[in-house]
Design a protein around this motif. Structure first.
Motif, PDB file in Angstrom:
ATOM      1  N   PRO A   1      45.651  40.090  44.147  1.00  0.00           N
ATOM      2  CA  PRO A   1      44.715  39.401  43.247  1.00  0.00           C
ATOM      3  C   PRO A   1      43.694  40.355  42.635  1.00  0.00           C
ATOM      4  N   LEU A   2      43.259  40.014  41.424  1.00  0.00           N
ATOM      5  CA  LEU A   2      42.193  40.749  40.753  1.00  0.00           C
ATOM      6  C   LEU A   2      40.970  39.841  40.687  1.00  0.00           C
ATOM      7  N   GLU A   3      39.825  40.385  41.074  1.00  0.00           N
ATOM      8  CA  GLU A   3      38.601  39.588  41.002  1.00  0.00           C
ATOM      9  C   GLU A   3      38.130  39.540  39.557  1.00  0.00           C
ATOM     10  N   LEU A   4      38.123  38.333  39.004  1.00  0.00           N
ATOM     11  CA  LEU A   4      37.640  38.152  37.629  1.00  0.00           C
ATOM     12  C   LEU A   4      36.125  38.046  37.605  1.00  0.00           C
ATOM     13  N   VAL A   5      35.616  37.154  38.433  1.00  0.00           N
ATOM     14  CA  VAL A   5      34.160  36.928  38.480  1.00  0.00           C
ATOM     15  C   VAL A   5      33.642  37.395  39.825  1.00  0.00           C
ATOM     16  N   ASP A   6      32.665  38.275  39.780  1.00  0.00           N
ATOM     17  CA  ASP A   6      32.002  38.717  41.005  1.00  0.00           C
ATOM     18  C   ASP A   6      31.121  37.562  41.471  1.00  0.00           C
ATOM     19  N   GLY A   7      31.521  36.937  42.570  1.00  0.00           N
ATOM     20  CA  GLY A   7      30.807  35.744  43.037  1.00  0.00           C
ATOM     21  C   GLY A   7      29.401  36.029  43.523  1.00  0.00           C
ATOM     22  N   ASP A   8      29.143  37.261  43.983  1.00  0.00           N
ATOM     23  CA  ASP A   8      27.802  37.581  44.473  1.00  0.00           C
ATOM     24  C   ASP A   8      26.832  37.803  43.322  1.00  0.00           C
TER      25      ASP A   8
ATOM     26  N   PRO B   1      32.437  42.230  35.300  1.00  0.00           N
ATOM     27  CA  PRO B   1      32.337  43.588  34.733  1.00  0.00           C
ATOM     28  C   PRO B   1      33.333  43.675  33.575  1.00  0.00           C
ATOM     29  N   LEU B   2      32.885  43.272  32.391  1.00  0.00           N
ATOM     30  CA  LEU B   2      33.807  43.008  31.279  1.00  0.00           C
ATOM     31  C   LEU B   2      34.651  44.211  30.885  1.00  0.00           C
ATOM     32  N   ARG B   3      34.012  45.372  30.825  1.00  0.00           N
ATOM     33  CA  ARG B   3      34.770  46.545  30.390  1.00  0.00           C
ATOM     34  C   ARG B   3      35.851  46.889  31.419  1.00  0.00           C
TER      35      ARG B   3
ATOM     36  N   PHE C   1      39.317  34.642  41.410  1.00  0.00           N
ATOM     37  CA  PHE C   1      40.373  35.648  41.546  1.00  0.00           C
ATOM     38  C   PHE C   1      41.604  35.188  40.774  1.00  0.00           C
ATOM     39  N   MET C   2      42.311  36.136  40.187  1.00  0.00           N
ATOM     40  CA  MET C   2      43.547  35.790  39.491  1.00  0.00           C
ATOM     41  C   MET C   2      44.741  36.507  40.105  1.00  0.00           C
ATOM     42  N   LEU C   3      45.851  35.798  40.144  1.00  0.00           N
ATOM     43  CA  LEU C   3      47.116  36.343  40.639  1.00  0.00           C
ATOM     44  C   LEU C   3      48.180  36.183  39.567  1.00  0.00           C
ATOM     45  N   LEU C   4      49.120  37.108  39.545  1.00  0.00           N
ATOM     46  CA  LEU C   4      50.199  37.064  38.565  1.00  0.00           C
ATOM     47  C   LEU C   4      51.499  36.680  39.268  1.00  0.00           C
ATOM     48  N   ILE C   5      52.168  35.655  38.774  1.00  0.00           N
ATOM     49  CA  ILE C   5      53.472  35.264  39.314  1.00  0.00           C
ATOM     50  C   ILE C   5      54.499  35.384  38.198  1.00  0.00           C
TER      51      ILE C   5
END
Length: 1573
Positions: free
Chosen positions: A587-594, A599-601, A657-661
């Protein structure tokens, strides 16, 4: 020896443990087993995966089988059936049977399938299978046999990921619990084996042993299960393990302490190594048997071996006919076993008593045994016995070492994060706050907005410098090295990292929970305590995501360094590393929950790299889940898609978090995508976050983002908590409402968990009604807050049906955890939901995004939510691109419509001009009737075209490509534009037809006079010829000239030339002006009487009528603004009317009243469209007098010129020489054929052809210009003008553009036209095409006329003219003169006429080439400059603050918007106190706390944020990025002094950062604002 047994009845038929009892030793390859393995793998379709292992990503692919309910038809389907169900936690996965198998010999034992799959899977799939089997409360392989090698493997790695949570009796009072990784748990293990044959079903007895009466579960596969009685072919020697874990309830718990239970399948005589392993690792070994040979040395040695440290318990079946009590006594004596170590089943007794006694024995062992062993420690035993260990793989060990080098250093997590991960904690949090403030400007107060933004940028730069000042920590160096490892080593590394890091916080969390309980006993400090503890829990959280966050910040900070900096170059590869991991299923963290930020770039560059790694334009569909914390969102996704989002009581999901299937080939065409993106989010209304600041804002941002990104959103709700549900629904409805405005239409499914009743759907009808009611309430509340009150119900926002949009899912556990298996009903219900979601995605009207488009959505959505919490402002390149495409298509249809009507009108005008002449084709004799028929025809053509455009629009929105769904909100606007276009063109056509008819009627009277005079001259000439011929003497030309002159004078004297009277145009204009204004009241009439029309329009328009402007003078700012607005409106109307007057004058026709009627109509229409500019009757009268005054003078001159040009005396005199020449030719009887043919060509045809070319060429010029990109759409036009200004670097050009926008762009269009046609070859091609077309028509007309039987030349010429009557307007004067004294022979004339017509193109080509392009433009009937201007100027509205032009497409739009706003100082705004030009930009002001004051606010101060209350039809969006307005910042900085001088103001105080904006940056921002690639 005394032997104690139980009087137990028989246990039943022999179980599968008795089968294949002599399948060989574990230390050598058993005879025939290799064949068994090969043949079974082939039957199961797994032989290809024996060497090239099955991977987890392969299993998780979405294919047709994953969403179909077809049972296994053949053996090859069985493994996939098992895996499909296992991945969805379905406990029925163990029931594997082919529907086509009727013979039991062809069935496959479930243990063989499990063994085969573990042998054919890679380490990570093995781990996933073990985890999910354990969650289903199935036993998992401990020792996996391999028939190929005869060896077995300790499956330590496979069990590494199993985490168990339980409550021993010791913690039952405190309600505490233990949660730990099972391989690290120090537990006693009890093993169960058999020796020889045994008719007792060992596995079934174990299942009864581990199950209480209320909760029986088949943990181990046994004889009575489906296919359990099938012979085992490869699974003998398989040792399975399971765990019994207490819940702390003495009424439920079987054992008060946790215990591991191992079960060896097969005879220990054949599997000594497995038996030895169990003896050395177990607290006790229970040996099941039917018969023991007390004399067998082998059996005695088996039990007496020195390596066997565990106590042995013999469990015999007293019912077996082979059972010998005597033999058992002898063996017990030899083995020194006491009666407690021997258990015998007795006849005629219930097996429940046997299980009860066995359970009591095990309980005693567990409670008394001191032998507890971590599974990790079993590795040593395995090595000693030659057992392989899966973790011994070199990649695994290297990765473990690398991971431990990082995690071994962790003592205090908080300190560790500060030391080793310093960039993403406090600094990143501050950067987040600054970023949001930079967009929202909530604390700007009375400060200058641009200065405030500059200060924020400086603070950000300082923080980035601080980030760059840190050295890369040892932990991060090792982490980056670890994920850069080759092959599977990086996967092992990340897994070790995840597991090691998850192990760290458990102890700390337990301590914090205890502290929480203690503190909360004191009610006074309860709330503070909650907040502190929750913040602490957050601070000690540490996972791999924190390392990736640090990596992202390292990368983003490095981008602030120069491109050539070695540090920056050192980290350029990091996004690709992360993209590779994403592609591999991490998974890739899209939004830092803390930090509540993206981190757009970093995320953008990772997605860009991902796009590069897969083939271009790979499409993705997105499924997300939203809901309250701890409602099982992650579990739902894990069950649905088989993925593994973190599920733990220690740390709930934070952020997103996003996952690719991957989508399998067989589903790609069905779903029209290549990958599915699954997004898991943290719970809304999280208790941890509720104690922190801005938690509600955080929830709104998160919901807006994920709903915006998703194609299907799953919303987890709980009906039982109405207050909490309302909060959640408000957040969700806000997100959906925003997406509706954006144009996205995500599907929504509401999921109600823990609802198990089969009639739940019916019973919850009332709940669904309540839910819809709540949704409607929330929609109205959200719509009010978002200023979108048109949305009254939830169904206004999105397609939703209470019956099909709700899913009821039972609880996930079947019984009481921790021993409860997953509820089969849960996984089946989730499976149905999955199928429905796939169906929704299949039915998606919109096209899937590719990865780069998904990246664009992430960026633009996050920028939008950063701008404002609730007032949502959104733009992105995909929407802009879709809007641009729609505008381009509509413009194309509109131009086709206009072009068609231009051509139609030209032909109609030709017919009108030829009406009543020999060229007329119409049989109608009355012009009014003919005009009516033309209008009727026009109406039919117009309606057909309107229908065509509307059909085109409908078809356009039906397509799935091009993201048309994003602009569906504009469909109605463009439909209305088509209708308005119809009315507009209809009005223009009607005017042109009436004007042409008036011209023709005016010419009819004059032509009658001319015809009569021509006839008289013709008669006189004929008489003169007769007279001269009677003299019968040869007369010279001089004598003939003398006679002709005498006749001419006498005839003219006899003709009556009544003087053509000129009309007083001013009187006529004045009459129509009074008619127009009479309904405006006595004040208008009074104003008209005060001033003569003859005195109006002589000077520039200035209106200072008493009672209007004098009142405004008292309110300087209001008066100044109003004066500017009215002056601009007046200038626009005057310019439009001036163009119209000049067009009419250029045509050199007579004046007709339709002209002034059209002008007054144009003025009224313009005033009607600009009702936002408040005007008075004084202004309206003054403006109309001014325009009508100068128009009347122009039309008067045009009228007088026309009368003079068409004076009959002059017309006769013009043809005098021609009459004389014809007279002499006839007298001398010369052949006139060639001469007359050339005359007809030059005087009649050539002018008509030239006129046709001039009438047609304008459309070609417009067509050609429209092919250029800068003239394709309004927005591209604006971009091109501004880019050209930037390249010119000329202050006067900028001043002209800002001060006289319409005049500047009009001249710019003319420049572009001249430049494009500068070599004139293109325009010459068009001229030649029309020329050839005319010649072709003329030759065709001649040939057709030749077929006529009549030899009369006049009839021949008339036939030609009639044939050309629809295309060419032939001058009646020239034709009349040509026909006088024409005695040419028809055939000869036709021959010479054909020759002359064929020669004509060369003459005209030469003339066209010699004519300058500027001169050609003056002769065109359609003015390209005006047409392009009218098309591209749009509605002409300007931003109420900075006067930037509106960029909205279509004739009718409900909202105006500008792509690029300017500093207000460029629009002459200056501060009252200092007179300095203002640098504020309205796109920043509208999100600030600043206020404005003008005449529209009644001179009251009004918040910029609420500008829509004043300017309802304007949508001033915040800048798409912080650099978006750099273009105008650059212009103002460069020409600051020039603008100040011109505006009589002081130069603006330019913010420092503006000086850094160079020409390149200005151009870049221009492209960004207009979304130009």
């Amino acid at each position: 020896m005394s032997i104690s047994g139980l009087d137990c009845g028989g246990v039943g038929p022999s179980d599968s443990d008795s089968e294949l009892s002599s399948s060989g030793s574990s230390s050598a390859v058993p005879l025939g087993s290799l064949k068994h393995l090969e043949s079974l793998l082939e039957e199961l379709g797994l032989n290809q995966y024996y060497r090239e292992k099955l991977s987890l990503s392969r299993i998780l692919e979405i294919n047709k089988k994953s969403i179909t309910d077809e049972p296994a038809k053949c053996k090859a389907d069985l493994p996939w059936y098992f895996l499909k169900r296992l991945m969805m936690f379905n406990v029925t996965c163990i029931n594997v049977k082919c529907t086509s198998v009727s013979n039991t010999d062809d069935m496959v034992n479930p243990l063989d399938i499990i063994t085969a799959l573990f042998l054919c899977s890679d380490s990570f799939l093995q781990q996933e299978m073990a985890l999910k089997m354990s969650m289903c409360q199935f036993s998992v392989p401990l020792l996996l046999p391999n028939c190929d090698t005869g060896q077995c493997t300790l499956m330590l790695w496979a069990m590494r990921d199993i985490v168990k949570k339980y409550r021993p009796q010791s913690l039952s009072q405190s309600k505490g619990f233990i949660e730990e990784r099972i391989v690290l748990s120090e537990l006693p293990m009890v093993s169960f084996v058999r020796l020889g044959e045994c008719s007792l079903s060992k596995s079934e007895i174990l299942n009864k042993l581990l199950s209480n009466a209320q909760q029986y579960h088949d943990t181990f596969v046994h004889h009575n299960m489906e296919c359990g009685d099938s012979p085992r072919r490869i699974s003998n020697g398989l040792t399975e393990i399971t765990w019994y874990l207490p819940c702390g309830n003495t009424n439920i718990d079987i054992f008060s302490q946790p215990v591991a239970v191992a079960n060896l399948h097969g005879d220990i005589a054949s599997f000594e190594i497995q038996y030895s392993f169990l003896c050395q690792t177990s607290a006790a070994v229970f040996v099941f048997f039917d018969h023991l040979d007390s004399e067998s040395e082998f059996v005695i040695n088996l039990f007496k071996s020195q390596n066997h440290k565990a106590p042995i318990f013999l469990v015999g079946n007293g019912e077996s006919k082979h059972f010998s009590l005597e033999a058992l006594r002898k063996l017990a004596t030899k083995l020194n076993l006491n009666k407690n170590n021997i258990i015998i089943t007795a006849k005629q007794k219930d097996d429940a008593d046997f299980v009860k006694y066995l359970r009591k024995t095990v309980r005693n062992v567990v409670e008394k045994s001191e032998k507890k062993m971590k599974m990790e420690k079993m590795v040593n035993v395995a090595h000693e016995l030659g057992i392989l260990v899966d973790e011994d793989a070199p990649e695994c060990q290297t990765a473990k070492k690398n991971a431990e080098a990082i995690t071994a250093e962790i003592q205090d997590i908080h300190t560790y994060k500060e030391d080793q991960l310093p960039r993403h904690s406090q600094i990143w949090t501050i950067l987040t706050l600054l970023e949001k403030e930079e967009f929202r400007l909530q604390n700007v107060g009375s400060k200058n907005v641009e200065d405030y933004k500059r200060d924020i940028q400086k603070q950000k730069e300082v923080l980035r410098q601080k980030q760059n000042s840190y050295e890369i920590s040892t932990a991060m160096t090792n982490f980056i090295t670890g994920i850069s490892s080759p092959g599977t080593e990086r996967f092992y590394f990340l897994k070790w990292m995840q597991m090691n890091l998850n192990n760290v916080p458990h102890i700390k969390l337990s301590e914090l929970r205890e502290k929480y309980k203690e503190k909360c006993k004191n009610s006074e400090i309860k709330e503070n305590c909650k907040s502190c503890i929750n913040k602490l829990i957050s601070s000690i959280s540490l996972g791999t995501e924190h390392f990736f966050r640090e990596m992202g910040q390292i990368y983003e900070a490095s981008l602030s360094l120069p491109e050539t900096d070695p540090v920056r170059q050192q980290f350029q590869h990091l996004p690709k590393l992360c993209a590779e991991l994403l592609l591999d299923g991490f998974p890739l963290e899209l939004v830092d929950g803390d930090a509540s930020n993206i981190p757009l770039r970093w995320v953008s560059d990772v997605l860009s790299q991902l796009s590069d790694l897969v083939s271009p334009n790979r499409k993705i569909l997105v499924v997300t889940v939203l809901g309250v914390q701890s409602t099982g969102k992650s579990t739902l996704l894990n069950t649905m898609f088989g993925v593994q989002f973190a599920v733990s009581s220690g740390r709930c999901t934070r952020g997103a978090f996003m996952l690719l299937i991957k989508i399998n080939e067989d589903m790609k065409n069905v779903l029209n995508c290549d990958y599915m993106v699954i997004i898991d989010t943290e719970g809304l209304k999280s208790p941890e976050l509720a104690q922190l600041d801005n938690s509600y804002e955080h929830d709104n941002e998160l919901a807006t983002l994920v709903v915006g990104l998703s194609d299907v959103t799953i919303v987890n709700i709980a009906m039982e908590n109405l207050i909490e549900m309302k909060d959640i629904l408000q957040i969700v409805v806000h997100a959906f409402l925003r997406m509706k405005e954006v144009g996205k239409k995500p599907k929504c499914q509401f999921v109600h968990q823990n609802v198990s009743d089969v009639s739940a759907h019916e019973k919850n009808l009332q709940d669904r009604k309540l839910l819809l009611k709540q949704l409607n309430e929330m929609t109205q509340a959200a719509a009010k807050m978002e200023k979108k009150e048109g949305n009254k119900s939830f169904t206004d926002v999105m397609e939703y049906s209470p019956d099909t949009g709700n899913w009821y899912i039972p609880g996930p556990w079947n019984g009481n955890p921790p021993m409860a298996p997953v509820n089969a009903g849960y996984s089946e219900a989730v499976y149905e939901l999955k199928k429905n979601i796939i169906q929704l995605l299949r039915n998606c009207e919109s096209s899937a995004n590719n990865i780069m488009e998904f990246k664009e959505w992430v960026k633009s959505l996050w920028n939008a939510v950063k701008h404002e919490n609730f007032i949502f402002s959104f733009r992105n390149s995909l929407v802009a691109d879709a809007y641009m495409k729609l505008c381009t298509e509509f413009n194309k249809w509109e131009w086709e419509f206009r072009k068609e009507m231009y051509t139609w009108v030209t032909n109609a005008e030709t017919k009108i001009y030829n009406f009543g002449t020999i060229a007329a084709k119409s049989e109608k004799s009355d012009m009014r009737e003919f005009l009516r028929s033309l209008k009727s025809e026009a109406s039919t053509v117009l309606s057909a075209w309107e229908t065509k455009i509307l059909e085109n629009l409908t078809q356009y929105f039906k397509q799935t490509e091009g993201h048309v769904y994003l602009v569906e909100g504009y469909k109605e606007e463009f439909s209305n534009s088509a209708k308005i276009l119809h009315r507009e063109i209809e009005s223009s056509v009607k005017y042109q037809l009436e004007a042409a008819a008036e011209n023709r009627k005016g010419m009819t009277e004059i032509n009658k006079i001319k015809d009569n005079h021509t006839k008289e001259i013709k008669k006189a000439v004929r008489e003169l010829i007769d007279k001269c011929q009677k003299k019968k003497v040869q007369m010279t030309d001089t004598e003939l000239d003398k006679e002709f002159e005498k006749m001419w004078s006498e005839t003219l004297d006899n003709l009556s030339f009544s003087e053509q009277k000129t009309s007083n145009v001013t009187d006529k204009v004045s009459h129509y002006l009074r008619e127009n204004l009479k309904h405006r009241g006595s004040r208008a009439n009074q104003l008209l009487s005060e001033r003569s029309l003859q005195d109006c329009g002589k000077e520039s328009f200035k209106h200072t009528a008493e009672g209007w402007f004098s009142k405004l003078k008292k309110r300087t700012k209001k008066g100044h603004n109003h004066k500017k607005n009215t002056k601009h409106l007046a200038d626009t109307i005057i310019d439009t009317c001036t163009d119209f007057v000049n067009e009419q004058v250029k045509r050199k026709n007579n004046y007709h009243d339709t002209y002034i009627q059209e002008i007054i109509h144009m003025i009224d229409e313009k005033l009607k469209k600009n009702q936002d500019v408040k005007i008075t009757i004084e202004f309206e009268v003054s403006l109309k007098q001014h325009i009508c005054g100068f128009a009347a003078r122009k039309f008067q001159k045009m009228h007088e010129d026309f009368i003079e040009k068409n004076d009959p005396h002059r017309c006769l005199a013009k043809n005098k020489e021609k009459f004389n020449d014809d007279f002499k030719d006839v007298f001398h009887e010369r052949d006139q054929c060639q001469k007359k043919a050339e005359e007809f060509t030059n005087l009649c045809l050539k002018p008509a052809v030239e006129d046709f070319v001039h009438r047609s060429l304008g459309l070609n010029v417009i067509d050609e210009m429209r092919k250029l990109e800068q003239f394709s759409t309004q927005m591209f036009f604006q971009y091109s003008v501004l880019l050209d200004l930037l390249s010119k670097e000329d202050f006067q050009s900028y001043l002209s553009y800002i001060s006289s926008y319409e005049k500047y762009v009009k001249s710019w269009i003319l420049e572009q036209i001249k430049e494009h046609f500068s070599n004139e070859s293109t325009v010459f091609e068009f001229e030649d095409q029309h020329l050839q077309s005319c010649v072709k028509c003329i030759i065709s007309a001649i040939n057709k006329a030749k077929t006529s039987e009549s030899d009369d030349l006049k009839a021949f010429v008339e036939d030609i003219c009639k044939e050309l009557g629809d295309k060419l307007v032939i001058s009646q004067d020239a034709l009349g003169a040509f026909m006088i004294l024409n005695n040419a022979d028809k055939e000869q004339f036709a021959h010479w006429l054909t020759t002359s017509v064929n020669d004509m193109p060369e003459t005209l080509r030469k003339k066209f080439k010699e004519s300058a392009f500027e001169m050609k433009l003056q002769h065109l009937h359609v003015n390209p400059q005006n047409e392009l201007f009218n098309k591209l100027i749009g509605c002409g509205k300007q931003c109420p603050f900075c006067k930037a032009p509106c960029d909205a497409g279509g004739k009718v739009h409900t909202e105006h918007f500008a792509s690029l706003h300017r500093p207000k100082g460029l629009g002459r705004y200056k501060w009252d106190s200092t007179k300095n030009l203002v640098t504020d930009i309205c796109s920043s002001s509208v999100i600030s706390e600043n206020r404005f004051c003008c005449n529209d606010t009644n001179n009251e101060w009004h918040p910029y944020k609420k500008y829509k209350e004043i300017y309802k039809d304007w949508n001033i969006q915040a800048d798409v990025s912080l650099e978006a307005s750099d273009y105008w910042k650059h212009v103002m900085t460069k020409y600051n002094s020039d603008f100040a001088k011109e505006y009589k103001a002081e130069p603006a105080n330019i913010p420092e950062t503006w000086h850094d904006i160079n020409k390149d940056k200005a151009e870049k921002s221009l492209k960004e604002s207009f979304y130009i690639n």
